[in-house]
Design an enzyme around this catalytic site. Structure first.
Site, mmCIF file in Angstrom:
data_model
loop_
_atom_site.group_PDB
_atom_site.id
_atom_site.type_symbol
_atom_site.label_atom_id
_atom_site.label_comp_id
_atom_site.label_asym_id
_atom_site.label_seq_id
_atom_site.Cartn_x
_atom_site.Cartn_y
_atom_site.Cartn_z
ATOM 1 N N PHE A 1 0.826 -1.222 0.000
ATOM 2 C CA PHE A 1 0.000 0.000 0.000
ATOM 3 C C PHE A 1 0.865 1.279 0.000
ATOM 4 C CE2 PHE A 1 -2.359 2.772 3.263
ATOM 5 C CZ PHE A 1 -3.038 3.496 2.295
ATOM 6 N N ASP B 1 10.238 -6.832 -3.654
ATOM 7 C CA ASP B 1 9.054 -7.256 -2.893
ATOM 8 C C ASP B 1 8.894 -8.770 -3.000
ATOM 9 O OD1 ASP B 1 6.274 -5.475 -1.974
ATOM 10 O OD2 ASP B 1 6.140 -7.660 -2.138
ATOM 11 N N LYS B 2 8.506 -9.377 -1.895
ATOM 12 C CA LYS B 2 8.306 -10.832 -1.844
ATOM 13 C C LYS B 2 6.943 -11.227 -2.423
ATOM 14 C CE LYS B 2 7.954 -14.460 1.685
ATOM 15 N NZ LYS B 2 7.876 -14.705 3.136
ATOM 16 N N THR C 1 6.195 2.913 12.470
ATOM 17 C CA THR C 1 4.836 3.299 12.869
ATOM 18 C C THR C 1 4.817 4.022 14.216
ATOM 19 O OG1 THR C 1 2.741 2.338 13.610
ATOM 20 C CG2 THR C 1 4.649 0.937 13.788
ATOM 21 N N ASP C 2 3.784 4.817 14.437
ATOM 22 C CA ASP C 2 3.615 5.456 15.756
ATOM 23 C C ASP C 2 3.177 4.438 16.808
ATOM 24 O OD1 ASP C 2 0.994 5.046 14.894
ATOM 25 O OD2 ASP C 2 0.311 7.090 15.296
ATOM 26 N N GLU C 3 2.797 3.225 16.363
ATOM 27 C CA GLU C 3 2.326 2.222 17.326
ATOM 28 C C GLU C 3 3.439 1.761 18.270
ATOM 29 O OE1 GLU C 3 -0.341 -0.787 15.795
ATOM 30 O OE2 GLU C 3 -0.883 0.494 14.116
ATOM 31 N N TYR D 1 2.624 -6.979 16.362
ATOM 32 C CA TYR D 1 3.032 -6.119 15.242
ATOM 33 C C TYR D 1 3.901 -4.966 15.728
ATOM 34 C CZ TYR D 1 2.715 -2.230 11.939
ATOM 35 O OH TYR D 1 3.019 -1.152 11.132
ATOM 36 N N LYS E 1 7.919 -4.064 15.110
ATOM 37 C CA LYS E 1 8.377 -2.815 14.479
ATOM 38 C C LYS E 1 9.319 -2.064 15.427
ATOM 39 C CE LYS E 1 7.462 -1.239 11.012
ATOM 40 N NZ LYS E 1 8.028 -1.387 9.654
ATOM 41 N N PRO F 1 -18.412 -3.512 10.457
ATOM 42 C CA PRO F 1 -17.975 -3.828 11.815
ATOM 43 C C PRO F 1 -17.136 -2.719 12.437
ATOM 44 C CG PRO F 1 -16.616 -4.994 10.209
ATOM 45 C CD PRO F 1 -17.605 -4.178 9.421
ATOM 46 N N VAL F 2 -17.486 -2.338 13.661
ATOM 47 C CA VAL F 2 -16.693 -1.359 14.415
ATOM 48 C C VAL F 2 -16.301 -2.016 15.735
ATOM 49 C CG1 VAL F 2 -16.764 0.879 15.588
ATOM 50 C CG2 VAL F 2 -17.848 0.619 13.348
ATOM 51 N N ARG G 1 -7.474 7.634 16.331
ATOM 52 C CA ARG G 1 -6.274 7.530 15.502
ATOM 53 C C ARG G 1 -6.066 8.861 14.790
ATOM 54 N NH1 ARG G 1 -6.041 3.907 18.392
ATOM 55 N NH2 ARG G 1 -5.898 1.677 17.979
ATOM 56 N N ASP H 1 -14.240 -6.164 20.843
ATOM 57 C CA ASP H 1 -13.024 -5.379 20.603
ATOM 58 C C ASP H 1 -11.820 -6.274 20.339
ATOM 59 O OD1 ASP H 1 -11.598 -3.087 20.293
ATOM 60 O OD2 ASP H 1 -11.926 -2.325 22.326
HETATM 61 N N1 LIG Z 1 -0.445 1.214 6.851
HETATM 62 C C1 LIG Z 1 -0.195 2.063 7.823
HETATM 63 O O1 LIG Z 1 -1.117 2.765 8.271
HETATM 64 C C2 LIG Z 1 1.204 2.246 8.371
HETATM 65 C C3 LIG Z 1 1.406 3.236 9.316
HETATM 66 C C4 LIG Z 1 2.705 3.439 9.789
HETATM 67 C C5 LIG Z 1 3.746 2.674 9.317
HETATM 68 N N2 LIG Z 1 3.516 1.691 8.395
HETATM 69 C C6 LIG Z 1 4.685 0.922 7.929
HETATM 70 O O2 LIG Z 1 4.835 1.203 6.536
HETATM 71 C C7 LIG Z 1 5.331 0.046 5.863
HETATM 72 C C8 LIG Z 1 4.425 -0.300 4.712
HETATM 73 O O3 LIG Z 1 3.103 -0.534 5.213
HETATM 74 P P1 LIG Z 1 1.908 -0.927 4.243
HETATM 75 O O4 LIG Z 1 0.652 -0.550 4.914
HETATM 76 O O5 LIG Z 1 2.192 -0.431 2.883
HETATM 77 O O6 LIG Z 1 2.032 -2.524 4.270
HETATM 78 P P2 LIG Z 1 1.485 -3.593 3.224
HETATM 79 O O7 LIG Z 1 1.195 -4.799 4.051
HETATM 80 O O8 LIG Z 1 0.424 -3.020 2.365
HETATM 81 O O9 LIG Z 1 2.739 -3.890 2.280
HETATM 82 C C9 LIG Z 1 3.885 -4.565 2.713
HETATM 83 C C10 LIG Z 1 4.664 -5.028 1.484
HETATM 84 O O10 LIG Z 1 5.850 -5.666 1.943
HETATM 85 C C11 LIG Z 1 6.031 -6.859 1.202
HETATM 86 N N3 LIG Z 1 6.762 -7.824 2.027
HETATM 87 C C12 LIG Z 1 6.328 -8.450 3.164
HETATM 88 N N4 LIG Z 1 7.255 -9.294 3.611
HETATM 89 C C13 LIG Z 1 8.325 -9.189 2.761
HETATM 90 C C14 LIG Z 1 9.610 -9.794 2.724
HETATM 91 N N5 LIG Z 1 9.971 -10.707 3.642
HETATM 92 N N6 LIG Z 1 10.455 -9.458 1.730
HETATM 93 C C15 LIG Z 1 10.094 -8.546 0.783
HETATM 94 N N7 LIG Z 1 8.876 -7.955 0.763
HETATM 95 C C16 LIG Z 1 8.005 -8.264 1.748
HETATM 96 C C17 LIG Z 1 4.623 -7.348 0.895
HETATM 97 O O11 LIG Z 1 4.619 -8.257 -0.200
HETATM 98 C C18 LIG Z 1 3.905 -6.037 0.626
HETATM 99 O O12 LIG Z 1 4.003 -5.681 -0.738
HETATM 100 C C19 LIG Z 1 5.439 -1.046 6.919
HETATM 101 O O13 LIG Z 1 6.766 -1.132 7.356
HETATM 102 C C20 LIG Z 1 4.521 -0.585 8.034
HETATM 103 O O14 LIG Z 1 4.968 -1.068 9.281
HETATM 104 C C21 LIG Z 1 2.267 1.465 7.923
#
Ligand SMILES: NC(=O)c1ccc[n+]([C@@H]2O[C@H](COP(=O)([O-])OP(=O)(O)OC[C@H]3O[C@@H](n4cnc5c(N)ncnc54)[C@H](O)[C@@H]3O)[C@@H](O)[C@H]2O)c1
Length: 345
Positions: free
Chosen positions: A11, A31-32, A130-132, A155, A159, A210-211, A219, A284
């Site tokens: 994403f 990407d994997k 992440t802020d988490e 998770y 991180k 669902p909530v 958030r 929840d």
């Molecule tokens: N989505 C959020 O709201 C959010 C907020 C803060 C931080 N993040 C961080 O941003 C980053 C991206 O988040 P996202 O929401 O796009 O995640 P996502 O799950 O949509 O995408 C993760 C991608 O990483 C790839 N991947 C997973 N394991 C892999 C591996 N071993 N080798 C190579 N590629 C691999 C997956 O195939 C996927 O394309 C993450 O590190 C996440 O912790 C996300």
């Protein structure tokens, strides 16, 4: 500038890939292709002469070293991760493997590549987090970059561990690192198991929306294209070894966010009854953090960056995008686990 981006079929990674190519940068996407990935997310740049894709796992050191040697990037932006909290409750192993061991493996491959290059100062290992990692807030206060880490889900713990590793590689080996911790993202290409797309797609399907709990969890919501812009800003102008919190300046209770989405759908795809009638409160998530809020002072004052999109505007664009891209999300809805309740404990 040539960027090696991990997780570029996900994403946020795909938003960074598209933004970087639009800025004329060269991109190596690694990407994997897990269940969360979709190469259609980067279809618009797939034929660009500045873009190349490698199907590879960050946990495989030899593959990472080979790709680095072959492509010679100037910087690495590390986004690859297991990212869904609910899945981390049901199966933490993959989170430990990719988020911790994978980050360690990539750091080692990066260190050996950087050393072989003569340790250029301009090299960057930009770790996206992440802020988490900061845990949960009460009704007041905000996360700053100095807030102690207090992760509470598998998770966020994985991180947090990866953030510590990146800082350690900076301090111990001098690897030029920079880190960012951002709030909840939303926007186009969001995988259909996350809250915003679940609300839109269940609403359209006439299903319950669902909530979790009473929807009181708060958030800070960041439009994904703003996040990509912030990441490229930090990459180019962020200080060495520093971390930056990135927020949307858009705090909302989950229930209010859901109601806003329903109101946009009422406007854009009207039906006899309001979509909000489909809202259903469900058990929840265990250990559900109450509130996250980002203090964006550092990135604003030091780098002059602020989000460009309000939550209202971003949600309107997002709802419109899902209405216009049914083929994209229908193909992902059949993937394992999507549409079922995960992480109920
Ligand atoms: N989505 C959020 O709201 C959010 C907020 C803060 C931080 N993040 C961080 O941003 C980053 C991206 O988040 P996202 O929401 O796009 O995640 P996502 O799950 O949509 O995408 C993760 C991608 O990483 C790839 N991947 C997973 N394991 C892999 C591996 N071993 N080798 C190579 N590629 C691999 C997956 O195939 C996927 O394309 C993450 O590190 C996440 O912790 C996300």
């Amino acid at each position: 500038m040539k960027l090696l981006i991990t997780g570029g079929a996900g994403f946020i990674g795909s938003a960074v890939v598209r933004a970087a190519i639009a800025q004329g940068k060269a991109v190596v996407n690694v990407d994997k292709l897990t269940y969360a990935a979709c190469l259609d997310n980067v279809k618009s740049v797939a034929d660009n002469e500045n873009y190349v894709f490698f199907h590879a796992d960050i946990c495989e050191r030899a593959a990472m070293e080979r790709i680095l040697k072959e492509t010679q990037p100037d910087v690495i932006m590390h986004l690859a991760a297991e990212s869904h909290v609910d899945r981390s409750i049901d199966g933490p192993g993959a989170f430990i493997e990719t988020n911790i061991t994978g980050t360690y493996t990539l750091l080692e491959a990066a260190r050996s590549y950087w050393s072989a290059q003569g340790k250029p100062e301009a090299f960057r290992f930009h770790h996206i987090s992440t802020d988490e990692v900061y845990g949960s807030l009460g009704a007041t206060g905000m996360f700053t970059e100095d807030t102690p880490y207090d992760p509470r889900s598998p998770y966020s713990a994985s991180k947090a561990a990866s953030d510590h590793l990146v800082r350690a590689w900076g301090e111990t080996y001098g690897l030029p690192v920079v880190l960012t911790n951002c709030s909840n993202n939303y926007g186009p290409y969001h995988f259909p198991e996350k809250l915003v797309p679940v609300v839109i797609l269940n609403a359209l399907a006439g299903k319950d929306i669902p909530v979790y709990g009473k929807g009181e969890n708060i958030r800070d919501w960041l439009y994904v294209e703003d996040h990509a812009d912030a990441l490229l800003t930090v990459l180019e102008r962020g200080a060495l070894g520093r971390s930056y919190n990135i927020g949307g300046e858009n705090e909302a209770k989950n229930i209010d966010l859901v109601r806003m989405i329903c109101a946009h759908l009422d406007q854009m795809r009207p039906k006899d009854t309001p979509y909000a009638d489909q809202i259903t409160f469900v058990t929840d998530r265990p250990g559900h953090d109450m509130r996250y809020a980002i203090d964006p002072t550092r990135i604003r004052d030091e780098l002059g960056w602020r989000p460009s999109v309000t939550l209202e505007e971003g949600l309107e664009r997002t709802v419109r995008w899902y209405l216009d891209n049914e083929v994209w999300w229908r193909a992902l809805q059949v993937r394992e686990g999507v549409g079922t309740r995960l992480g109920a404990g």
